[in-house]
Scaffold this motif. Structure first.
Motif, PDB file in Angstrom:
ATOM      1  N   SER A 105       9.719  -0.408   5.808  1.00 48.94           N
ATOM      2  CA  SER A 105      10.314  -1.125   6.220  1.00 48.94           C
ATOM      3  C   SER A 105       9.638  -0.814   8.077  1.00 48.94           C
ATOM      4  CB  SER A 105      11.932  -1.205   6.473  1.00 48.94           C
ATOM      5  OG  SER A 105      12.654   0.101   6.463  1.00 48.94           O
ATOM      6  N   GLY A 106       9.188   0.525   7.559  1.00 47.97           N
ATOM      7  CA  GLY A 106       8.976   1.541   9.294  1.00 47.97           C
ATOM      8  C   GLY A 106       7.485   1.209   9.032  1.00 47.97           C
ATOM      9  N   THR A 107       6.684   0.318   9.080  1.00 46.17           N
ATOM     10  CA  THR A 107       5.085   0.343   8.477  1.00 46.17           C
ATOM     11  C   THR A 107       5.348  -0.841   9.997  1.00 46.17           C
ATOM     12  OG1 THR A 107       5.460   1.765   6.782  1.00 46.17           O
ATOM     13  CG2 THR A 107       2.712   0.112   7.708  1.00 46.17           C
ATOM     14  N   VAL A 108       4.059  -1.255  10.170  1.00 44.58           N
ATOM     15  CA  VAL A 108       3.635  -2.523  12.079  1.00 44.58           C
ATOM     16  C   VAL A 108       2.709  -2.610  11.241  1.00 44.58           C
ATOM     17  CG1 VAL A 108       4.467  -3.109  13.294  1.00 44.58           C
ATOM     18  CG2 VAL A 108       5.643  -1.893  12.551  1.00 44.58           C
ATOM     19  N   VAL A 109       2.131  -3.858  11.803  1.00 50.48           N
ATOM     20  CA  VAL A 109       0.384  -4.274  12.003  1.00 50.48           C
ATOM     21  C   VAL A 109       0.746  -4.927  13.060  1.00 50.48           C
ATOM     22  CG1 VAL A 109      -1.551  -5.151  10.906  1.00 50.48           C
ATOM     23  CG2 VAL A 109       0.448  -4.558   9.685  1.00 50.48           C
ATOM     24  N   PRO A 110       0.415  -4.079  14.381  1.00 46.83           N
ATOM     25  CA  PRO A 110       0.601  -4.337  15.628  1.00 46.83           C
ATOM     26  C   PRO A 110      -0.280  -5.327  16.410  1.00 46.83           C
ATOM     27  CG  PRO A 110      -0.552  -2.055  15.753  1.00 46.83           C
ATOM     28  CD  PRO A 110      -0.384  -2.919  14.742  1.00 46.83           C
ATOM     29  N   GLY A 111      -1.315  -5.691  15.397  1.00 42.89           N
ATOM     30  CA  GLY A 111      -2.167  -7.086  16.198  1.00 42.89           C
ATOM     31  C   GLY A 111      -2.115  -6.018  17.819  1.00 42.89           C
ATOM     32  N   THR A 112      -2.721  -7.123  18.224  1.00 49.83           N
ATOM     33  CA  THR A 112      -2.475  -6.475  20.343  1.00 49.83           C
ATOM     34  C   THR A 112      -1.880  -5.780  20.744  1.00 49.83           C
ATOM     35  OG1 THR A 112      -2.024  -8.791  21.280  1.00 49.83           O
ATOM     36  CG2 THR A 112      -4.215  -8.342  20.475  1.00 49.83           C
ATOM     37  N   SER A 113      -0.200  -5.768  20.084  1.00 52.85           N
ATOM     38  CA  SER A 113       0.878  -5.251  20.870  1.00 52.85           C
ATOM     39  C   SER A 113       0.514  -3.354  21.273  1.00 52.85           C
ATOM     40  CB  SER A 113       2.042  -5.339  20.316  1.00 52.85           C
ATOM     41  OG  SER A 113       3.029  -5.059  20.521  1.00 52.85           O
ATOM     42  N   PRO A 114       1.364  -3.185  22.487  1.00 47.65           N
ATOM     43  CA  PRO A 114       1.086  -1.255  22.897  1.00 47.65           C
ATOM     44  C   PRO A 114       1.767  -1.188  22.494  1.00 47.65           C
ATOM     45  CG  PRO A 114       0.711  -3.292  25.061  1.00 47.65           C
ATOM     46  CD  PRO A 114       1.029  -4.080  23.369  1.00 47.65           C
ATOM     47  N   GLU A 115       2.964  -1.518  22.063  1.00 49.15           N
ATOM     48  CA  GLU A 115       4.244  -1.299  21.493  1.00 49.15           C
ATOM     49  C   GLU A 115       4.437  -0.342  20.633  1.00 49.15           C
ATOM     50  OE1 GLU A 115       5.699  -1.248  24.319  1.00 49.15           O
ATOM     51  OE2 GLU A 115       5.440  -3.271  25.273  1.00 49.15           O
ATOM     52  N   ILE A 116       5.239   0.382  20.538  1.00 47.48           N
ATOM     53  CA  ILE A 116       5.303   1.191  19.090  1.00 47.48           C
ATOM     54  C   ILE A 116       6.986   1.098  19.175  1.00 47.48           C
ATOM     55  CG2 ILE A 116       5.400   3.056  20.038  1.00 47.48           C
ATOM     56  CD1 ILE A 116       4.419   5.048  17.736  1.00 47.48           C
ATOM     57  N   PRO A 117       7.967   0.831  17.475  1.00 47.77           N
ATOM     58  CA  PRO A 117       9.092   1.182  17.348  1.00 47.77           C
ATOM     59  C   PRO A 117       9.576   2.042  17.776  1.00 47.77           C
ATOM     60  CG  PRO A 117       8.181  -0.650  15.914  1.00 47.77           C
ATOM     61  CD  PRO A 117       7.005   0.785  16.934  1.00 47.77           C
ATOM     62  N   GLU A 118      10.585   2.126  18.341  1.00 48.22           N
ATOM     63  CA  GLU A 118      11.837   3.763  17.918  1.00 48.22           C
ATOM     64  C   GLU A 118      12.283   3.737  16.815  1.00 48.22           C
ATOM     65  OE1 GLU A 118      12.211   5.964  20.677  1.00 48.22           O
ATOM     66  OE2 GLU A 118      11.354   4.662  22.156  1.00 48.22           O
ATOM     67  N   PRO A 119      12.187   5.369  16.331  1.00 52.97           N
ATOM     68  CA  PRO A 119      12.156   6.265  16.778  1.00 52.97           C
ATOM     69  C   PRO A 119      10.521   6.675  17.340  1.00 52.97           C
ATOM     70  CG  PRO A 119      13.694   7.060  14.917  1.00 52.97           C
ATOM     71  CD  PRO A 119      13.048   5.711  15.638  1.00 52.97           C
ATOM     72  N   HIS A 120       9.800   7.000  17.873  1.00 49.93           N
ATOM     73  CA  HIS A 120       8.607   7.624  17.886  1.00 49.93           C
ATOM     74  C   HIS A 120       8.676   8.773  19.395  1.00 49.93           C
ATOM     75  CE1 HIS A 120       7.708   6.020  22.027  1.00 49.93           C
ATOM     76  NE2 HIS A 120       8.205   5.380  21.071  1.00 49.93           N
ATOM     77  N   ALA A 121       7.498   9.955  18.538  1.00 49.57           N
ATOM     78  CA  ALA A 121       6.822  10.898  19.862  1.00 49.57           C
ATOM     79  C   ALA A 121       6.105   9.811  20.533  1.00 49.57           C
ATOM     80  CB  ALA A 121       6.150  11.710  18.923  1.00 49.57           C
ATOM     81  N   HIS A 122       5.430  11.077  21.390  1.00 50.82           N
ATOM     82  CA  HIS A 122       4.753  10.729  22.677  1.00 50.82           C
ATOM     83  C   HIS A 122       3.503  11.791  22.061  1.00 50.82           C
ATOM     84  CE1 HIS A 122       7.451   8.271  26.304  1.00 50.82           C
ATOM     85  NE2 HIS A 122       7.871   8.312  24.558  1.00 50.82           N
ATOM     86  N   GLY A 123       2.484  10.693  22.404  1.00 51.44           N
ATOM     87  CA  GLY A 123       1.098  10.661  21.903  1.00 51.44           C
ATOM     88  C   GLY A 123       0.465  11.130  23.914  1.00 51.44           C
ATOM     89  N   TYR A 124      -0.683  11.944  23.203  1.00 52.06           N
ATOM     90  CA  TYR A 124      -1.030  12.804  25.070  1.00 52.06           C
ATOM     91  C   TYR A 124      -2.803  12.746  24.945  1.00 52.06           C
ATOM     92  CZ  TYR A 124       4.195  12.961  26.824  1.00 52.06           C
ATOM     93  OH  TYR A 124       4.934  12.896  26.893  1.00 52.06           O
TER      94      TYR A 124
END
Length: 371
Positions: free
Chosen positions: A205-224
């Motif tokens: 349930s925590g795995t996503v195939v995002p396609g073209t969406s830039p979003e990442i579901p919460e909770p998540h850390a930030h990458g720089y």
């Protein structure tokens, strides 16, 4: 922060991930399953400027670890009789005019010879660029949508690296073609087939195939991403971006728990027939790549299977013993440390080696591309 069921104490693992943070990463999540049970921990920060550590159930971008999922779907369709492993890809995707010697197996094993649309690095130091994936141009275009057909046609406009089957070279384009192959054969999107064959059966349930969406579901850390432009160093938050530039070669989002569940199930024979799992785990003599997975002999003895992944801001580790009983899954997020591309890659490889030695008792090489 660590989770230690039944009083389990693994200070060596907490020390290992803290050392990764000290080497320049913003945050780390680690999950280990072995004969001592499960250990989950994190170190560093979730977001620069804040003190909260990464959530141990946080989602993250897994980069090229996606390739193992994509390869598994292709092999499941082989098992269903929908695709022939040694059939020409051109049989299913004639619109590209592919060399008819290129087979489905060659896509999964990186032996097609196709130019990688993300650029090629030759032994003599020559670099032939593809789409922009670093520097200011990448930052400016990080929300741009790339069509997978466009990526394949860019690749085909460049000279092949070698004749099909004659050598081995890691090419992201192989897995863009694998996505298009899956969709052509099934009449459904890769995301739908991933749900049908892997995510729903395993409860990921925590795995996503995002396609073209830039979003990442919460909770998540930030990458720089830290990069140099016009004589100045810049740091940009690359948590949100359109990952269509890499497509099914590296676009997925997951968690350490889902990666553990997936890879353990795959290695223990729950997703593929024995014959196809054996094919998947038969390595090419150059760098030990099977079909969507690396096979590596540790210098301390034993074998691990793995596929790591990463791009600027994000990295993932996924390792298992051949029986699926011991796994290591991790997420690393980039911060604002003064590391250029080479230094970041070196720090990633050091982190990988240290964790594998701690968990599997042997030293892993640094054979795997970070992209």
């Amino acid at each position: 922060m660590s989770l230690t069921p039944a009083g389990q104490d693994r200070p060596e693992l907490q020390k290992a991930i803290q050392q990764i943070v000290d080497s320049g990463f913003a945050g780390v999540q680690l999950r280990v399953h072995d004969e001592r049970g499960e250990w989950v921990g994190s170190a560093g920060v979730r977001k620069l400027g804040e003190s909260a550590e990464p959530a141990i159930d946080g989602r993250f971008r897994i980069g090229s670890t996606t390739k193992t999922f994509t390869a598994t779907v292709v092999l499941q369709l082989v098992a269903e009789g929908r695709i022939g492993l040694d059939s020409p890809v051109d049989d299913h995707l004639p619109r590209f005019g592919l060399d008819r010697r290129i087979t489905v197996r060659m896509l999964l094993q990186h032996t097609s010879g196709l130019f990688s649309h993300t650029g090629e690095y030759y032994e003599d130091g020559t670099v032939v660029p593809g789409i922009p994936w670093q520097g200011q141009e990448y930052v400016d275009r990080r929300f741009h949508t790339y069509d997978p057909e466009e990526l394949v046609r860019l690749s085909l406009s460049k000279p092949a690296r070698f004749e099909p089957g004659a050598d081995w070279s890691y090419s992201n384009t192989n897995y863009v073609l694998a996505k298009l192959l899956i969709e052509e054969v099934t009449g459904r999107s890769l995301a739908e087939e991933m749900q049908r064959l892997i995510l729903r059966p395993l409860g990921l349930s925590g795995t996503v195939v995002p396609g073209t969406s830039p979003e990442i579901p919460e909770p998540h850390a930030h990458g720089y991403y830290r990069y140099e432009h016009a004589g100045r160093w810049n740091v940009v938050d690359v948590t949100r971006f359109n990952v269509s530039w890499v497509s099914a070669a590296g676009d997925m989002i997951s968690t350490t728990e889902d990666l553990h569940t997936f890879f353990s199930a795959l290695m223990s024979g729950k997703l593929l027939p024995d014959s196809l799992l054996a094919e998947m785990r038969t390595p090419h003599p150059k760098l030990g790549y099977g079909l969507g997975v690396f096979v590596e002999e540790l210098d301390g003895g034993g074998t691990v299977l793995h596929h790591n992944g990463g791009f600027f801001g994000w990295a993932a580790l996924m390792y298992s013993t051949p029986d699926g009983r011991r796994t290591l899954t991790a997420s690393l997020t980039g911060g604002d440390a003064e590391l250029d591309f080479a230094a970041t890659a070196a720090a990633f490889q050091q982190a990988q080696k240290a964790l594998v030695k701690e968990v599997f008792g042997g030293q892993a090489g640094s054979t795997e591309p970070a992209r």
